[in-house]
Design an enzyme around this catalytic site. Structure first.
Site, mmCIF file in Angstrom:
data_model
loop_
_atom_site.group_PDB
_atom_site.id
_atom_site.type_symbol
_atom_site.label_atom_id
_atom_site.label_comp_id
_atom_site.label_asym_id
_atom_site.label_seq_id
_atom_site.Cartn_x
_atom_site.Cartn_y
_atom_site.Cartn_z
ATOM 1 N N LYS A 108 0.822 -1.203 0.000
ATOM 2 C CA LYS A 108 0.000 0.000 0.000
ATOM 3 C C LYS A 108 0.862 1.261 0.000
ATOM 4 O O LYS A 108 0.524 2.239 -0.652
ATOM 5 C CB LYS A 108 -0.941 0.029 1.215
ATOM 6 C CG LYS A 108 -2.109 -0.928 1.073
ATOM 7 C CD LYS A 108 -3.113 -0.708 2.194
ATOM 8 C CE LYS A 108 -4.354 -1.577 2.013
ATOM 9 N NZ LYS A 108 -5.281 -1.420 3.147
ATOM 10 N N LYS A 149 -8.501 -10.309 -8.181
ATOM 11 C CA LYS A 149 -9.782 -10.404 -7.475
ATOM 12 C C LYS A 149 -10.576 -9.111 -7.673
ATOM 13 O O LYS A 149 -10.013 -8.036 -7.830
ATOM 14 C CB LYS A 149 -9.582 -10.716 -5.985
ATOM 15 C CG LYS A 149 -8.960 -9.599 -5.170
ATOM 16 C CD LYS A 149 -9.237 -9.783 -3.671
ATOM 17 C CE LYS A 149 -9.266 -8.413 -3.004
ATOM 18 N NZ LYS A 149 -9.833 -8.347 -1.679
ATOM 19 N N LYS A 171 -13.067 -2.984 -4.716
ATOM 20 C CA LYS A 171 -13.504 -1.597 -4.823
ATOM 21 C C LYS A 171 -12.390 -0.728 -5.389
ATOM 22 O O LYS A 171 -12.653 0.333 -5.927
ATOM 23 C CB LYS A 171 -13.867 -1.042 -3.430
ATOM 24 C CG LYS A 171 -15.049 -1.698 -2.780
ATOM 25 C CD LYS A 171 -15.322 -1.015 -1.443
ATOM 26 C CE LYS A 171 -15.614 -2.000 -0.338
ATOM 27 N NZ LYS A 171 -14.421 -2.304 0.483
#
Ligand code: ADP
Ligand code: NA
Length: 330
Positions: free
Chosen positions: A115, A198, A201
């Site tokens: 991240k 996958k 959002k």
């Protein structure tokens, strides 16, 4: 209660849950309300760790996710459904756990590396780094026996277990050491445009079905779903990920087995399958959207339900926090 306790959470990122959140996690949460003493948390404190949203948007998204969880079948009387920021115990316990976590240990968390690399490491706050420790506090406060998580959360749960054991051996038995709970039938839903990833959002809209999408949008996204060239409707995740994903979605929403779906569409074209998947998704999404809208249209009632959930959560969290603070010497 003699039932084993579970705790799980969802971030209020984006303006709606996507199909994978529901089929991979929330649908199981609904089932687990009865056999387990279940705590489900909208983790809004976590939602400001990376690219914090506008305050009004964060507040609205938290309410939308809460309403969607209820629309999906969570019953505030059969589980504790609450918002993380309503419980000061979460950051209060997190501080103690931060002081028990080694710097190198926290630094090994791969999700932080991913991240922070994505967002520009120098722009990110320390909260992104300590996120897994707050997550450990979320779990340990409720003395959870099991934590239903996806494969991506395994490393964080391992840290939670380590911190619980370390606290218990340093200060005396205080926390239940939780186990991961990976449901047998948990579907992993893939991106419609890129079945190697996958559904999420945080991926482009064309590959992601949001539960708030209208019927026309759902049909269009499914019609354009990437498949393959051999034209056979067969479940084969390794060689036919796109088609297998469609079969899995259809099976999940109709309650049919994978084999039954294969049999139903044997010899037919992908267009027929996509149309049927669209129908089964829409049959769920339409009443779901209506129920969500109803809940959001009555803010006082939603506030009441969330206050009820916060009170149930506080009854457990405050006891755990007192014991932990006492043990530490506060
Ligand atoms: P997202 O990637 O959509 O932001 P979250 O991080 O909010 O998802 O995850 C919430 C829950 O939904 C987690 O338990 C996660 O394992 C599950 N989940 C998310 N995406 C999928 C997917 N594509 N298939 C199955 N489960 C998923
Ligand atoms: Na996410």
């Amino acid at each position: 209660s003699a039932r084993p306790r579970v705790l799980s959470g969802i971030q209020p990122t984006g303006d709606s849950m996507q199909l994978g959140n529901y089929l991979g996690a929330v649908k199981n949460w609904v089932t687990m309300q009865d056999g387990y003493d279940a705590y489900y948390c909208v983790v809004d404190l976590h939602a400001i760790t990376l690219d914090p949203p506008e305050p009004a948007a964060l507040r609205e998204r938290t309410r939308i996710v809460a309403a969607q969880l209820i629309a999906a079948g969570l019953d505030p009387d059969r589980c504790a459904l609450f918002v993380q920021s309503h419980l000061p115990e979460h950051p209060q316990l997190s501080w103690v756990l931060e002081c028990l976590t080694g710097f190198g240990e926290a630094n090994r968390m791969t999700q932080f590396k991913d991240k922070s690399a994505r967002g520009g490491a120098d722009r990110q706050g320390v909260g992104l780094f300590t996120y897994p420790i707050l997550q450990a506090a979320d779990i340990l406060l409720y003395q959870a026996d099991y934590v239903p998580v996806g494969e991506d959360q395994r490393q964080h749960l391992e840290l939670t277990r380590t911190l619980a054991q370390r606290f218990n051996s340093r200060y005396g038995q205080t926390f239940t050491v939780p186990d991961a709970y990976i449901p047998k039938a948990a579907a992993k839903i893939l991106d419609l445009q890129d079945p190697s990833a996958k559904m999420s959002k945080s991926r482009p809209d064309a590959g992601t079905i949001y539960l708030a999408d209208d019927a026309a949008t759902i049909s269009k996204k499914l019609k354009r779903a990437v498949t393959d060239l051999d034209g056979e409707i067969r479940f084969d995740e390794a060689h036919k990920p796109g088609v297998s994903n469609l079969i899995a979605i259809h099976a999940a929403f109709t309650g049919l087995s994978i084999e039954a779906v294969e049999a139903e569409f044997a010899g037919q074209g992908y267009g027929r399958l996509k149309g049927a998947v669209a129908e089964s998704v829409i049959a769920f999404a339409q009443p779901f959207a209506a129920r969500t809208a109803e809940l959001l249209d009555d803010p006082a009632e939603l506030d009441r339900l969330l206050a009820h959930g916060a009170a149930k959560a506080a009854a457990v969290a405050s006891v755990t926090l007192s014991r932990a603070y006492e043990a530490v010497g506060f």
